[in-house]
Design a protein around this motif. Structure first.
Motif, PDB file in Angstrom:
ATOM      1  N   GLY A 259       0.802  -1.217   0.000  1.00 23.26           N
ATOM      2  CA  GLY A 259       0.000   0.000   0.000  1.00 23.26           C
ATOM      3  C   GLY A 259       0.830   1.259   0.000  1.00 23.26           C
ATOM      4  N   ILE A 260       2.132   1.150  -0.221  1.00 26.24           N
ATOM      5  CA  ILE A 260       2.991   2.329  -0.360  1.00 26.24           C
ATOM      6  C   ILE A 260       3.828   2.180  -1.622  1.00 26.24           C
ATOM      7  CG2 ILE A 260       3.119   2.806   2.109  1.00 26.24           C
ATOM      8  CD1 ILE A 260       5.924   1.572   2.094  1.00 26.24           C
ATOM      9  N   SER A 336      -0.254 -12.161   3.622  1.00 30.11           N
ATOM     10  CA  SER A 336      -1.337 -11.368   3.034  1.00 30.11           C
ATOM     11  C   SER A 336      -0.846  -9.966   2.694  1.00 30.11           C
ATOM     12  CB  SER A 336      -2.524 -11.288   3.997  1.00 30.11           C
ATOM     13  OG  SER A 336      -2.131 -10.672   5.209  1.00 30.11           O
ATOM     14  N   ILE A 337      -1.626  -9.280   1.881  1.00 23.04           N
ATOM     15  CA  ILE A 337      -1.276  -7.913   1.541  1.00 23.04           C
ATOM     16  C   ILE A 337      -1.842  -6.981   2.611  1.00 23.04           C
ATOM     17  CG2 ILE A 337      -1.417  -8.538  -0.899  1.00 23.04           C
ATOM     18  CD1 ILE A 337      -3.819  -6.751  -1.163  1.00 23.04           C
ATOM     19  N   ASN A 338      -1.250  -5.825   2.751  1.00 23.70           N
ATOM     20  CA  ASN A 338      -1.657  -4.844   3.760  1.00 23.70           C
ATOM     21  C   ASN A 338      -2.894  -4.101   3.251  1.00 23.70           C
ATOM     22  OD1 ASN A 338      -1.863  -2.615   5.516  1.00 23.70           O
ATOM     23  ND2 ASN A 338       0.349  -2.589   5.865  1.00 23.70           N
ATOM     24  N   MET A 339      -4.061  -4.702   3.478  1.00 29.62           N
ATOM     25  CA  MET A 339      -5.290  -4.152   2.896  1.00 29.62           C
ATOM     26  C   MET A 339      -5.634  -2.771   3.430  1.00 29.62           C
ATOM     27  SD  MET A 339      -6.498  -5.914   0.468  1.00 29.62           S
ATOM     28  CE  MET A 339      -8.000  -4.972   0.336  1.00 29.62           C
ATOM     29  N   LYS A 340      -5.410  -2.541   4.715  1.00 32.54           N
ATOM     30  CA  LYS A 340      -5.743  -1.229   5.290  1.00 32.54           C
ATOM     31  C   LYS A 340      -4.950  -0.132   4.597  1.00 32.54           C
ATOM     32  CE  LYS A 340      -5.849   1.307   9.675  1.00 32.54           C
ATOM     33  NZ  LYS A 340      -5.574   1.246  11.143  1.00 32.54           N
ATOM     34  N   ASN A 341      -3.671  -0.372   4.419  1.00 31.97           N
ATOM     35  CA  ASN A 341      -2.830   0.631   3.786  1.00 31.97           C
ATOM     36  C   ASN A 341      -3.076   0.700   2.284  1.00 31.97           C
ATOM     37  OD1 ASN A 341      -0.888   2.472   4.996  1.00 31.97           O
ATOM     38  ND2 ASN A 341       0.518   1.729   3.435  1.00 31.97           N
ATOM     39  N   PHE A 342      -3.373  -0.454   1.684  1.00 34.52           N
ATOM     40  CA  PHE A 342      -3.639  -0.484   0.241  1.00 34.52           C
ATOM     41  C   PHE A 342      -4.884   0.341  -0.088  1.00 34.52           C
ATOM     42  CE2 PHE A 342      -5.681  -2.210  -3.545  1.00 34.52           C
ATOM     43  CZ  PHE A 342      -4.635  -2.173  -4.465  1.00 34.52           C
ATOM     44  N   LYS A 343      -5.914   0.226   0.733  1.00 35.81           N
ATOM     45  CA  LYS A 343      -7.135   1.005   0.513  1.00 35.81           C
ATOM     46  C   LYS A 343      -6.832   2.506   0.563  1.00 35.81           C
ATOM     47  CE  LYS A 343     -10.298  -2.470   2.461  1.00 35.81           C
ATOM     48  NZ  LYS A 343     -11.315  -2.613   1.405  1.00 35.81           N
ATOM     49  N   LYS A 344      -5.969   2.903   1.509  1.00 36.16           N
ATOM     50  CA  LYS A 344      -5.605   4.319   1.620  1.00 36.16           C
ATOM     51  C   LYS A 344      -4.848   4.770   0.371  1.00 36.16           C
ATOM     52  CE  LYS A 344      -5.210   4.442   6.684  1.00 36.16           C
ATOM     53  NZ  LYS A 344      -4.264   4.620   7.828  1.00 36.16           N
TER      54      LYS A 344
END
Length: 406
Positions: A259-260, A336-344
């Motif tokens: 997510g970055i 897993s992928i960092n969904m919280k950060n990916f959404k941002k």
């Protein structure tokens, strides 16, 4: 040595009539609808296979899907088969020096490349029509939206699930490279889903406006691309190869997992400086749930020396993509992928695209280029940036975007 010029996104360029030339200094005969004759076609070998009749004789034109500076995209139905497609109407320059429309050779190059590519993961060109001042591309109808938007809607995503999408992308890129064609603009906006509501959505790579045929003995250089996805050799104005695409795959994978963005700065010059240095890290705050195999996959792509990067074929047999044993399979499924950060990240990305599109429309309106169109269309989100006449330099590489209907 073949060198590129800044190539606007064909999918995002909208229609204007000759009377809307803001300068009023490049007048040409009104021959937009006149078909090319045999003499015209002989001057351009890439025109072989183009149809010169009226597109409406073979296709029923339906609702608009989007528009921009140099054309409009409409849904259409082929009369003989009943199949639906996207028809992209592109205004082309009728005479040298005109600022109206795209350079014809540029459009023909993209058409030629698409004609050579027939792969499930690549947007397909079905038909082409040409007149002296307009070209119509009949393209596969891609309605599933962007892959990143689709992923951002999920609550969770394992690495194994993410790999199902990456594998399709890599297969398309490997096929492309096997035909000595490089995309040179791989980024989330150009990775779409054919259809969204299906068990296993199919990937489609779109927008071949910057794509090039890589020929032996011919050096190709370009300063075009999107800052955070381009490779160091683009910034350094060094010869480009298919390895340039592989750097972009590495950046996309890094973003997908964390997510970055590995090289994103506060400004484009800062981003370009970061890319040129090639320095990045796997911050535990964002990669805590990422497997070591995934990190190794990225390390093999984000390599400054192009010849040392994995090829698309090598990526497909990397243990992260194709596990060698049961333990590697388990590691992938548990990571897993960092969904919280990916959404941002995706929300910021979409906001920035929307902001840039509205800003571009406002700029064009001030220039007197879109006033008539904006009166007829209140939705600014369908307008795209006109970058045709802006200078290109190593510290001001221009972002290119696809239309929402590509």
């Amino acid at each position: 040595m073949a060198e590129s010029v800044q190539a606007p996104d064909l999918a995002s360029d909208g229609a204007r009539t000759p009377s809307e030339d803001p300068e009023g200094e490049h007048s040409c005969p009104e021959d937009a609808g006149q078909p090319l004759n045999e003499e015209d076609e002989a001057l351009s070998p890439t025109m072989a296979g183009f149809k010169h009749e009226n597109v409406e004789s073979l296709y029923e034109l339906l609702e608009n899907l989007g528009s921009g500076h140099f054309g409009v995209v409409r849904k259409c139905r082929e009369k003989t088969s009943g199949t639906y497609y996207a028809s992209k109407f592109i205004k082309t320059r009728k005479c040298k020096g005109s600022r109206l429309g795209l350079d014809r050779e540029q459009v023909e190059r993209e058409v030629s490349i698409l004609q050579q590519l027939q792969h499930p993961s690549i947007m397909r060109l079905h038909d082409v029509f040409a007149s002296k001042a307009e070209m119509v591309l009949i393209l596969e109808l891609i309605s599933g939206g962007e892959l990143f938007d689709f992923i951002a809607e999920k609550e969770a995503l394992s690495e194994a699930e993410a790999i199902e999408f990456l594998e399709q992308i890599l297969e398309g890129v490997a096929y492309m490279h096997s035909h000595h064609i490089a995309h040179f603009d791989l980024k989330p906006e150009n990775i779409m889903l054919l259809e969204k509501k299906m068990p296993s959505p199919k990937i489609k790579i779109i927008d071949f406006g910057l794509a090039q045929k890589i020929e032996d003995g011919v050096t190709f250089k370009s300063l075009c691309g999107t800052p955070q996805y381009i490779a160091p050799e683009v910034i350094n104005y060094e010869p480009l190869t298919s390895a340039t695409d592989m750097w972009s795959i590495g950046v996309i994978t890094y973003i997908l997992l964390s997510g970055i963005s590995p090289f994103q700065g506060e400004t484009d010059p800062e981003t370009l400086t970061n890319v040129a240095s090639g320095n990045y890290e796997f911050d535990d705050r964002y990669f805590k749930e990422t497997s070591e195999m995934a990190k190794d996959f990225i390390r093999e792509l984000l390599v400054k020396e192009p010849k040392d990067r994995m090829t698309a074929v090598e990526c497909l047999v990397h243990p992260w993509i194709k596990p060698l044993n049961r333990k590697q399979v388990v590691n992938r499924s548990r990571s897993s992928i960092n969904m919280k950060n990916f959404k941002k990240f995706n929300a910021r990305r979409k906001w920035k695209l929307s902001y840039n599109m509205v800003s571009a429309c406002n700029r064009l309106c001030r220039m007197g280029l879109l006033c008539n169109q904006l009166k007829a269309e209140e939705n600014l989100r369908q307008c795209e940036s006109d970058q045709e006449d802006e200078p290109t330099s190593p510290v001001s590489l221009l972002r290119r975007r696809r239309s929402s209907c590509s």
